[in-house]
Motif scaffolding. Sequence first.
Motif, short mmCIF file in Angstrom:
data_model
loop_
_atom_site.label_atom_id
_atom_site.label_comp_id
_atom_site.label_asym_id
_atom_site.label_seq_id
_atom_site.Cartn_x
_atom_site.Cartn_y
_atom_site.Cartn_z
N TYR A 20 33.68 25.39 44.32
CA TYR A 20 33.88 26.67 45.00
C TYR A 20 35.34 27.11 44.88
O TYR A 20 35.63 28.24 44.50
CB TYR A 20 33.48 26.52 46.47
N VAL A 43 36.76 30.47 42.88
CA VAL A 43 37.45 31.52 43.62
C VAL A 43 38.84 31.77 43.02
O VAL A 43 39.25 32.92 42.80
CB VAL A 43 37.58 31.15 45.11
N TYR A 44 39.55 30.71 42.74
CA TYR A 44 40.92 30.79 42.20
C TYR A 44 40.94 31.53 40.87
O TYR A 44 41.74 32.45 40.65
CB TYR A 44 41.45 29.37 42.04
N VAL A 82 38.41 33.41 39.31
CA VAL A 82 37.86 34.77 39.35
C VAL A 82 38.86 35.71 40.02
O VAL A 82 39.07 36.85 39.58
CB VAL A 82 36.50 34.79 40.07
N GLY A 83 39.47 35.23 41.09
CA GLY A 83 40.47 36.05 41.79
C GLY A 83 41.64 36.40 40.90
O GLY A 83 42.15 37.54 40.94
N ALA A 97 40.50 39.04 38.39
CA ALA A 97 40.26 40.29 39.11
C ALA A 97 41.58 41.01 39.36
O ALA A 97 41.65 42.25 39.25
CB ALA A 97 39.55 40.01 40.44
N ALA A 144 30.98 31.21 45.70
CA ALA A 144 32.33 31.63 45.36
C ALA A 144 32.33 33.03 44.77
O ALA A 144 33.16 33.88 45.14
CB ALA A 144 32.95 30.63 44.37
N ASP A 187 31.52 35.57 47.51
CA ASP A 187 32.59 35.75 48.48
C ASP A 187 33.77 36.53 47.91
O ASP A 187 34.51 37.18 48.65
CB ASP A 187 33.05 34.39 49.01
N VAL A 188 33.97 36.46 46.60
CA VAL A 188 35.03 37.25 45.96
C VAL A 188 34.58 38.69 45.80
O VAL A 188 35.30 39.62 46.15
CB VAL A 188 35.42 36.65 44.60
N ASP A 189 33.36 38.89 45.30
CA ASP A 189 32.84 40.24 45.08
C ASP A 189 31.33 40.17 44.86
O ASP A 189 30.87 39.76 43.79
CB ASP A 189 33.51 40.88 43.85
#
Length: 255
Positions: A86, A90-91, A93-94, A97, A133, A136-138
Motif C-alpha cells: 500500500y 501510494v508513494y 502514484v502520488g 500524479a 492505495a 485512496d489517491v484517486d
Amino acid sequence: MSTAIDLNCDMGESYGAWHMGNDEAVLQFVSSANIACGFHGGDPSTMRKTVAAAMAHKVSVGAHPSLPDLVGFGRRAMQITPQEAYDMVVYQVGALAAVAATQGTRLHHVKAHGALYNMAAKDEALSQAICRAVRDVDASLVLYGLAGSKLVEAARELGLRAAHEVFADRSYQDDGSLTPRSQPGAMIEDVDTAVAQVLKMVREGVVRSVSGRDVPVQADTLCIHGDQPNARVFAQALRDALKTAGIDVRAVPQA
C-alpha cells in the motif's frame, strides 16, 4: 467480439545515464502509457519528459509502480506485507500524479509492474492493498490488471474501474497466467505470431496456451513491453492489424 481495445506500453524506464526503450517511436501507435515511477526504472526528469511526450501524442498517462528493485528491474519477487505494498504504491502514484499536474494533466490509470503485478494477480491480500492505495489517491483512476486475476477482482470489489489486460508478446499457461520469463517460450518475438494471438483474444475471447488449450480471457487493454528491442515494430504491426480488423484503439474510459 470486441470492437475496441486500449493499446498500452510500459515506458519512461530510463534513469540517469542508462537508456531503456524507444518511447518516442512507440507513442505514435499506442493509446495509454504506463510510466515508471523510480522504483524499477525512471527518475524525476524522465518522468517529466515522458509525461510531456505522452501528452504531445494525445496518449493517456498512467503510473507504473513497482517493487523497490532497480538492479533487478522490478522483476524479482520480494516478501512484502500488504501495508508495505500500500505504502509503496501510494508513494509512486502520488509522485507521478504531481509530475502530471505540473504538465497540466491528470493520471488516467495505474498498472503495477513486473513481480509486483504477477504477485498481486494471485495474492488476494496484496491485490486488495494495491487497489486500496489507488482508490485512496484517486478513486477515478482505472486499475489495469491481468485478465481474470485477483487484482481486477479486488478493484471491482472496492469500486474501482478495472481493465482486464492481455499481452501480445507473452505466452500463457493453462490457468491464464503468463509463462514465467525464466521458462523457454515465455516471450513471443515473432510479430506475426503476436498479431495472431491478439486477434484471437479480441475476436474470440480466448488465448491459446503453451499446451495448446484455449483459455478464456477478457481483453480490455493490450500491453506491449517498451523494453523489448523491436517494440516499435510490434506496436505498428498490432495497430495496423487492429485497424484492418475494424477494431478501434482507444483508452479505457474512466468511471
